[in-house]
Write an enzyme that holds these catalytic residues in place. Structure first.
Site, PDB file in Angstrom:
ATOM      1  N   GLU A 197       0.847  -1.191   0.000  1.00  0.00           N
ATOM      2  CA  GLU A 197       0.000   0.000   0.000  1.00  0.00           C
ATOM      3  C   GLU A 197       0.890   1.251   0.000  1.00  0.00           C
ATOM      4  OE1 GLU A 197      -3.493   1.833   2.935  1.00  0.00           O
ATOM      5  OE2 GLU A 197      -1.851   0.641   3.764  1.00  0.00           O
ATOM      6  N   LYS A 207      -9.958  -0.341  -2.141  1.00  0.00           N
ATOM      7  CA  LYS A 207     -10.184  -0.662  -0.729  1.00  0.00           C
ATOM      8  C   LYS A 207     -11.652  -0.454  -0.359  1.00  0.00           C
ATOM      9  CE  LYS A 207      -8.213   0.294   3.859  1.00  0.00           C
ATOM     10  NZ  LYS A 207      -7.236   1.129   4.599  1.00  0.00           N
ATOM     11  N   CYS A 249      -4.378  -3.128   4.321  1.00  0.00           N
ATOM     12  CA  CYS A 249      -4.101  -2.594   5.663  1.00  0.00           C
ATOM     13  C   CYS A 249      -5.092  -3.134   6.695  1.00  0.00           C
ATOM     14  CB  CYS A 249      -4.085  -1.069   5.614  1.00  0.00           C
ATOM     15  SG  CYS A 249      -3.229  -0.302   7.028  1.00  0.00           S
TER      16      CYS A 249
END
Length: 536
Positions: A293, A353, A404
C-alpha cells in the site's frame, strides 16, 4: 462444569440488604483486580508476546464483577478496558497527538463497560462461566460492526499467534479462538470461587471440575491441529513464485507522504535490484511481484513519469507487479487501489479498498470532529469505498487482496477466499505509526487468517513488517521495521476449504445469541419477580 457454576457466593456484595460499608470496602479491591486484568491481557498481545497470559484477563474481569449489579460491573469493565486499550492503541497517537488516541481507546473501553455490566448481571446464573465467555464474543461482535463500521482491533483471539488456541481459527475463526480463551479464563475464575467457598468444608469437587474444564479447552485446541495444514508453502496446489518488495520510506511519520516520489523510487529500485539478482542466478524468477500500500502515492494514471518508472520495474523483473497506489477520483474523492501492472500492457485489473479507515482516510461529519481536533484536516480529500471483492488473477496466481486494516474485518477476508483466492495478500503501510507495536499487532491478524482459511498470507508493507505466513500461522519470512527487504518464495494456490470458511459468521452469531440469551433470561426473571411482588 454445571456443578461448579451452580453455586453462588454466600452473600453477593451487591445483593439487596448488603451493607453499604461492605460494598465500599470491597469495590477498591475489585477495581484493582479489573485494572490488573486489563494490564495482564495487554501482555498477551504482540509486542509483549506472552500469549499464554490471555485467559487471565477474562478470569480477572469475571472475578471482579462476580455478584455485582450492572452499574458496578460497568465501572469495573470500563477500568479493565482503559487499562487494556490505552496502552494497546498508543500507536494511534504517535504522530497525531494524545486526543485521537485517548478518544479511540476510550470508545473501545466503553464496550468493555457494557461487557462488565452484562457479565455481572449473569454472574448468579448456573453455568455462569459459559455465559461470561459467550458475552465476550457478543461484545466483540458489537465493537467490530457499529458506529462507523466498528473497529475490531484487540479482540481476544488476535492475541493468539501460536499455541493450542490458534488452531480453533480453522473451525470458527477469530470469534471461536476468543471464546476458547475467555472460557478458559472464566473456568479458572470458577475454580477459584469454588476453592474459596470450600475453605473449611473440604468440598473441593466443584473446584476440581472447573479446573479440569479450564485444562480441557486448550487440550482440545491442541488436538484440533492434527488435521490442519502444516508449515509447507508449496503443498495443496500448483505453486507460483511470489516476490515481495519492501522499499522502505525516507522517514517515519505523516511526512513520508510529502516525499511520495522517494517512496516510489525505493520500490522501483528494490525491484530493479531483484531483477539483477535473478539475472545473476542468485534469486528465482518470480511469477508475480507484490508492492505494498502507498508504494505509489503518485497517481500513475495521470502522472506519466510515475507510470514510466513502474513499467520500467515490471519490464526489468519480467513479471506483473501488484502496485499499491492512491488514485484520483471519482470526482472529489481519491481511492486506495491495488493495480496489477503488466510488464508489457501496463495497468490492468484493480482492487479499490472497500473499508477506508474513518477519520484517517475519510472524515464523516468533519465539522463535528474538527471541534475535538484539527488533525482531521490532515485528511484533505476523502477516500471512496470500493464495491468489488479483491480477487485478482495474474501471473498464475489467484490473489485475494485486502488493504491494511481490512485484515481485521472477518467478512472482508472471507469474501476474497470464497471468491476463489488461492493465497491472501495484505498490502499495508505502517510508516505513520513509527517504531510501535502496531505492525506486530497487524501481523498477528494475518497469522490468524492463514490458519482460518488454510492459505498462505503474504504481507507487503512499505516500511515493515512484511512477511510470508504459512497456512499454520508460522512465519516463513519476515522483515524488520524501516529497512529495505525482498522475499522470493514458491507459494501454492490452494482451493481447499476450512470449516471456518464454510460456517462464515455462524459461530459468532451462535455464541452472541448464547450470551444474549443468558442476559435476557436474567432480565425476564427480574421482571417476573417484580410483577409477582407487586401482585402481593
Amino acid at each position: 462444569m454445571g456443578a461448579v457454576a451452580s453455586g453462588t457466593l454466600e452473600r453477593a456484595p451487591d445483593a439487596p440488604g448488603a451493607a453499604p460499608a461492605a460494598r465500599g470496602r470491597r469495590l477498591p479491591w475489585r477495581t484493582l483486580l479489573a485494572a490488573a486484568g486489563g494490564l495482564v491481557l495487554l501482555l498477551a498481545f504482540p509486542g509483549y508476546g506472552l500469549s499464554w497470559l490471555a485467559p487471565l484477563g477474562p478470569a480477572a474481569l469475571a472475578l471482579a464483577v462476580r455478584g455485582r449489579r450492572a452499574r458496578s460491573g460497568a465501572w469495573l469493565g470500563l477500568v479493565f478496558g482503559l487499562c487494556f486499550f490505552v496502552p494497546l492503541l498508543s500507536w494511534s497517537g504517535i504522530f497525531v497527538g494524545w486526543l485521537p488516541w485517548l478518544a479511540l481507546a476510550g470508545w473501545e473501553a466503553v464496550h468493555l463497560a457494557l461487557l462488565g455490566a452484562a457479565t455481572a448481571t449473569t454472574s448468579r446464573l448456573r453455568l455462569w462461566p459459559l455465559w461470561a465467555a459467550a458475552l465476550w464474543v457478543a461484545d466483540e461482535a458489537l465493537r467490530g460492526r457499529f458506529v462507523l463500521d466498528g473497529f475490531p482491533w484487540g479482540r481476544l483471539g488476535l492475541s493468539q499467534t501460536e499455541g493450542p488456541f490458534l488452531s480453533l481459527a480453522a473451525y470458527g475463526g477469530v470469534p471461536l479462538v476468543g471464546f476458547a480463551v475467555a472460557l478458559t479464563g472464566t473456568l479458572l475464575a470458577a475454580a477459584l470461587v469454588a476453592l474459596v467457598r470450600a475453605r473449611g468444608r473440604g468440598a473441593r469437587r466443584p473446584a476440581v471440575l472447573a479446573l479440569i474444564g479450564a485444562l480441557a479447552v486448550p487440550l482440545l485446541g491442541g488436538l484440533a491441529w492434527l488435521p490442519l495444514p502444516g508449515a509447507s508453502l508449496t503443498a495443496g496446489g500448483p505453486a507460483v513464485t511470489v516476490a515481495v518488495v519492501q522499499g522502505d520510506v525516507p522517514e517515519p511519520g505523516l511526512e513520508f507522504n510529502a516525499r511520495r516520489r522517494a517512496v516510489l523510487d525505493n520500490h522501483v529500485t528494490g525491484t530493479l535490484d531483484l531483477a539483477e539478482a535473478v539475472a545473476a542466478g542468485e534469486r528465482d524468477q518470480p511469477d508475480v511481484v507484490i508492492w505494498p500500500e502507498n508504494s505509489s502515492d503518485i497517481d500513475p494514471y495521470l502522472n506519466e513519469d510515475a507510470a514510466r518508472q513502474i513499467s520500467r520495474a515490471a519490464a526489468a523483473i519480467d513479471a506483473p507487479v501488484l502496485v499499491g497506489a492512491v488514485v484520483d477520483g471519482p470526482g472529489r474523492f481519491i481511492s486506495n487501489t491495488g493495480i496489477v501492472w503488466d510488464p508489457r500492457t501496463g495497468p490492468g485489473d484493480t482492487y479499490v479498498k472497500r473499508h477506508p479507515v474513518p477519520l484517517a482516510e475519510y472524515v464523516p461529519a468533519r465539522d463535528f470532529f474538527r471541534f475535538f481536533s484539527d488533525k482531521v484536516d490532515l485528511v484533505r480529500r476523502d477516500f471512496v469505498h470500493g464495491t468489488e471483492v479483491g480477487l485478482l488473477e495474474f501471473g498464475g496466481a489467484r490473489v485475494g487482496d485486502v488493504i491494511c486494516f481490512e485484515v481485521v474485518y472477518d467478512g472482508l477476508v472471507r469474501d476474497v477466499v470464497r471468491a476463489g483466492a488461492g493465497m491472501i495478500v495484505v498490502q499495508t503501510n505502517n510508516a505513520t505509526f513509527g517504531y510501535t507495536d502496531e505492525s506486530e499487532q497487524q501481523l498477528a491478524a494475518s497469522r490468524l487468517r492463514a490458519v482460518e482459511f488454510g492459505r498462505t498470507v503474504v504481507v507487503a508493507a512499505t516500511s515493515g513488517i512484511s512477511a510470508i505466513v504459512a497456512p499454520d500461522g508460522s512465519l516463513a519470512a519476515r522483515s524488520e521495521l524501516y529497512t529495505a527487504d525482498t522475499f522470493v518464495e514458491d507459494i501454492a494456490q490452494r482451493d481447499s476449504t476450512t470449516l471456518a470458511e464454510r460456517l462464515g459468521a455462524a459461530p459468532e452469531w451462535v455464541l452472541t445469541a448464547l450470551g444474549g440469551g443468558a442476559l435476557l433470561a436474567v432480565v425476564l426473571r427480574a421482571r417476573t419477580r417484580r410483577r409477582a411482588a407487586g401482585a402481593h
